[in-house]
Design a protein around this motif. Structure first.
Motif, mmCIF file in Angstrom:
data_model
loop_
_atom_site.group_PDB
_atom_site.id
_atom_site.type_symbol
_atom_site.label_atom_id
_atom_site.label_comp_id
_atom_site.label_asym_id
_atom_site.label_seq_id
_atom_site.Cartn_x
_atom_site.Cartn_y
_atom_site.Cartn_z
ATOM 1 N N PRO A 198 0.816 -1.221 0.000
ATOM 2 C CA PRO A 198 0.000 0.000 0.000
ATOM 3 C C PRO A 198 0.851 1.273 0.000
ATOM 4 C CG PRO A 198 -0.730 -1.524 1.703
ATOM 5 C CD PRO A 198 0.541 -2.075 1.142
ATOM 6 N N ASN A 199 0.265 2.299 -0.537
ATOM 7 C CA ASN A 199 0.922 3.607 -0.585
ATOM 8 C C ASN A 199 0.748 4.289 0.769
ATOM 9 O OD1 ASN A 199 2.117 5.964 -1.390
ATOM 10 N ND2 ASN A 199 0.354 6.676 -2.565
ATOM 11 N N ILE A 200 1.625 3.961 1.695
ATOM 12 C CA ILE A 200 1.540 4.490 3.058
ATOM 13 C C ILE A 200 2.748 5.370 3.318
ATOM 14 C CG2 ILE A 200 1.600 3.884 5.512
ATOM 15 C CD1 ILE A 200 0.024 1.369 4.808
ATOM 16 N N GLU A 201 2.451 6.553 3.842
ATOM 17 C CA GLU A 201 3.506 7.495 4.203
ATOM 18 C C GLU A 201 3.491 7.710 5.707
ATOM 19 O OE1 GLU A 201 3.662 10.263 0.212
ATOM 20 O OE2 GLU A 201 2.411 10.935 1.874
ATOM 21 N N ALA A 202 4.662 8.013 6.250
ATOM 22 C CA ALA A 202 4.762 8.309 7.676
ATOM 23 C C ALA A 202 5.881 9.321 7.876
ATOM 24 C CB ALA A 202 5.026 7.028 8.472
ATOM 25 N N LYS A 203 5.803 10.007 9.002
ATOM 26 C CA LYS A 203 6.752 11.084 9.291
ATOM 27 C C LYS A 203 7.937 10.611 10.104
ATOM 28 C CE LYS A 203 4.661 15.603 9.432
ATOM 29 N NZ LYS A 203 4.142 16.678 10.235
ATOM 30 N N GLN A 235 23.883 -5.295 1.807
ATOM 31 C CA GLN A 235 24.661 -6.150 0.894
ATOM 32 C C GLN A 235 23.750 -7.010 0.020
ATOM 33 O OE1 GLN A 235 27.629 -8.341 3.125
ATOM 34 N NE2 GLN A 235 28.329 -6.468 4.130
ATOM 35 N N THR A 236 22.519 -7.269 0.509
ATOM 36 C CA THR A 236 21.557 -8.015 -0.311
ATOM 37 C C THR A 236 20.661 -7.073 -1.110
ATOM 38 O OG1 THR A 236 19.895 -8.177 1.445
ATOM 39 C CG2 THR A 236 21.504 -9.950 1.306
ATOM 40 N N GLY A 237 20.914 -5.753 -1.012
ATOM 41 C CA GLY A 237 20.144 -4.773 -1.777
ATOM 42 C C GLY A 237 18.874 -4.310 -1.099
ATOM 43 N N VAL A 238 18.761 -4.570 0.219
ATOM 44 C CA VAL A 238 17.525 -4.271 0.937
ATOM 45 C C VAL A 238 17.731 -3.074 1.872
ATOM 46 C CG1 VAL A 238 15.762 -5.181 2.502
ATOM 47 C CG2 VAL A 238 16.840 -6.698 0.814
ATOM 48 N N ASP A 239 16.927 -2.043 1.657
ATOM 49 C CA ASP A 239 16.906 -0.867 2.517
ATOM 50 C C ASP A 239 15.976 -1.144 3.704
ATOM 51 O OD1 ASP A 239 17.571 1.721 3.266
ATOM 52 O OD2 ASP A 239 16.113 2.662 1.936
ATOM 53 N N LEU A 240 15.988 -0.275 4.698
ATOM 54 C CA LEU A 240 15.289 -0.558 5.949
ATOM 55 C C LEU A 240 14.607 0.693 6.482
ATOM 56 C CD1 LEU A 240 14.862 -2.480 8.432
ATOM 57 C CD2 LEU A 240 17.124 -1.737 9.218
ATOM 58 N N ILE A 241 13.378 0.506 6.994
ATOM 59 C CA ILE A 241 12.668 1.554 7.734
ATOM 60 C C ILE A 241 11.811 0.865 8.785
ATOM 61 C CG2 ILE A 241 10.653 1.651 6.212
ATOM 62 C CD1 ILE A 241 10.693 4.756 6.666
ATOM 63 N N LYS A 251 7.603 7.527 2.128
ATOM 64 C CA LYS A 251 6.718 6.491 1.595
ATOM 65 C C LYS A 251 7.370 5.171 2.010
ATOM 66 C CE LYS A 251 4.372 5.352 -2.699
ATOM 67 N NZ LYS A 251 4.217 5.721 -4.115
ATOM 68 N N LEU A 252 6.672 4.381 2.806
ATOM 69 C CA LEU A 252 7.305 3.228 3.448
ATOM 70 C C LEU A 252 7.934 2.252 2.468
ATOM 71 C CD1 LEU A 252 4.765 2.368 6.305
ATOM 72 C CD2 LEU A 252 6.862 3.745 6.427
ATOM 73 N N SER A 253 7.342 2.057 1.303
ATOM 74 C CA SER A 253 7.804 1.007 0.392
ATOM 75 C C SER A 253 8.928 1.432 -0.546
ATOM 76 C CB SER A 253 6.632 0.493 -0.445
ATOM 77 O OG SER A 253 6.145 1.543 -1.259
ATOM 78 N N VAL A 254 9.288 2.694 -0.537
ATOM 79 C CA VAL A 254 10.272 3.173 -1.513
ATOM 80 C C VAL A 254 11.695 3.036 -0.954
ATOM 81 C CG1 VAL A 254 11.083 5.176 -2.803
ATOM 82 C CG2 VAL A 254 8.629 4.757 -2.565
ATOM 83 N N PRO A 255 12.520 2.203 -1.609
ATOM 84 C CA PRO A 255 13.898 2.052 -1.148
ATOM 85 C C PRO A 255 14.730 3.296 -1.456
ATOM 86 C CG PRO A 255 13.509 0.693 -3.081
ATOM 87 C CD PRO A 255 12.208 1.346 -2.741
ATOM 88 N N GLU A 256 15.739 3.484 -0.653
ATOM 89 C CA GLU A 256 16.667 4.610 -0.842
ATOM 90 C C GLU A 256 18.083 4.069 -0.739
ATOM 91 O OE1 GLU A 256 15.373 7.296 2.261
ATOM 92 O OE2 GLU A 256 13.839 8.143 0.961
ATOM 93 N N ASN A 257 19.026 4.960 -0.682
ATOM 94 C CA ASN A 257 20.437 4.597 -0.479
ATOM 95 C C ASN A 257 20.994 3.720 -1.600
ATOM 96 O OD1 ASN A 257 20.443 5.932 2.120
ATOM 97 N ND2 ASN A 257 19.234 4.188 2.858
ATOM 98 N N GLY A 258 20.452 3.854 -2.810
ATOM 99 C CA GLY A 258 20.943 3.087 -3.938
ATOM 100 C C GLY A 258 20.522 1.628 -3.928
ATOM 101 N N LEU A 259 19.603 1.266 -3.040
ATOM 102 C CA LEU A 259 19.130 -0.123 -2.941
ATOM 103 C C LEU A 259 17.796 -0.235 -3.673
ATOM 104 C CD1 LEU A 259 20.079 -0.508 0.809
ATOM 105 C CD2 LEU A 259 21.405 -1.224 -1.192
ATOM 106 N N ASP A 260 17.391 -1.470 -4.003
ATOM 107 C CA ASP A 260 16.174 -1.606 -4.801
ATOM 108 C C ASP A 260 15.052 -2.399 -4.144
ATOM 109 O OD1 ASP A 260 17.520 -3.996 -5.056
ATOM 110 O OD2 ASP A 260 17.165 -4.194 -7.201
ATOM 111 N N TRP A 261 15.272 -2.928 -2.951
ATOM 112 C CA TRP A 261 14.208 -3.559 -2.174
ATOM 113 C C TRP A 261 14.112 -2.827 -0.843
ATOM 114 C CZ3 TRP A 261 13.214 -9.480 -2.367
ATOM 115 C CH2 TRP A 261 13.151 -9.920 -3.694
ATOM 116 N N LYS A 262 12.955 -2.998 -0.154
ATOM 117 C CA LYS A 262 12.772 -2.285 1.110
ATOM 118 C C LYS A 262 12.166 -3.209 2.150
ATOM 119 C CE LYS A 262 12.614 1.814 3.251
ATOM 120 N NZ LYS A 262 12.257 3.087 2.661
ATOM 121 N N MET A 263 12.749 -3.207 3.329
ATOM 122 C CA MET A 263 12.173 -3.921 4.466
ATOM 123 C C MET A 263 11.463 -2.913 5.351
ATOM 124 S SD MET A 263 13.932 -6.223 7.492
ATOM 125 C CE MET A 263 14.444 -7.516 6.368
ATOM 126 N N VAL A 264 10.184 -3.171 5.613
ATOM 127 C CA VAL A 264 9.379 -2.311 6.462
ATOM 128 C C VAL A 264 9.085 -3.076 7.753
ATOM 129 C CG1 VAL A 264 7.220 -1.022 6.688
ATOM 130 C CG2 VAL A 264 8.321 -1.243 4.422
#
Length: 184
Positions: free
Chosen positions: A16-21, A69-75, A29-42
């Protein structure tokens, strides 16, 4: 207490398109990876009142570089208020983003279990029980783990090893758990 089925976020579904502060005022946006990574762990945690959440978040800090190292960003995110997160940060030693203010509607959208506080001393709002979602580069839920209490959480090293295996193209590992009742 009512007994009823809850909606759950299905494996393979769009996250889902969920945002948080964040405390610095940024909205993520919780699902959008950053830091040059392409997957995201929420990571959804119960809140500052939960000592097991504090421990798990601090353990995640140690796992952050392995996830990268596995390409997964974190929030991480909870239903806590800004003031509660500020207080919680005194017990956290983390460098990954932690957001606050997840609403009960957003918790329901994620299919999380939601609890009422046991007392005013515990917290002052309904809160989500733990949830972990790994969103792939297509915005799909690739891995999901939800719990109805703070005692069950994925062991981080096993999870990271599994993500490395899933992400290895030689393994051609699809999103699991997608077979619907209509296909049985």
């Amino acid at each position: 207490m009512s007994v009823e089925y809850t909606n759950k976020l299905h494996a393979g579904a769009d996250f889902p398109n969920i945002e948080a502060k964040l405390l610095n005022g940024d909205i993520k946006k919780l699902s959008v990876p950053e830091n040059g990574l392409d997957w995201k762990m929420v990571i959804v945690y119960r809140g500052q009142h939960c000592p097991l959440c504090t421990r798990y978040l601090n353990q995640l800090e140690n796992a952050k570089s392995l996830l990268a190292q596995t390409g997964v960003d974190l929030i991480a995110v909870s239903g806590d208020s800004k003031k509660q997160l500020e207080s919680h940060m005194e017990r956290l030693d983390v460098s990954f983003p932690i957001a606050y203010g997840l609403t009960t509607e957003q918790m329901e959208e994620l299919g999380l279990y939601i609890s009422a506080p046991r007392s005013p001393e515990e917290t002052d709002h309904p809160f989500a029980e733990p949830g972990l979602f790994v969103v792939n580069s297509e915005g799909k839920v690739h891995v999901a783990d939800i719990s109805n209490n703070p005692f069950i959480r994925p062991e981080l090293q096993s999870l990271i090893n599994g993500l490395g295996w899933i992400r290895n193209p030689d393994n051609n590992y699809p999103i699991r758990g997608t077979l619907s009742k209509q296909c049985l």
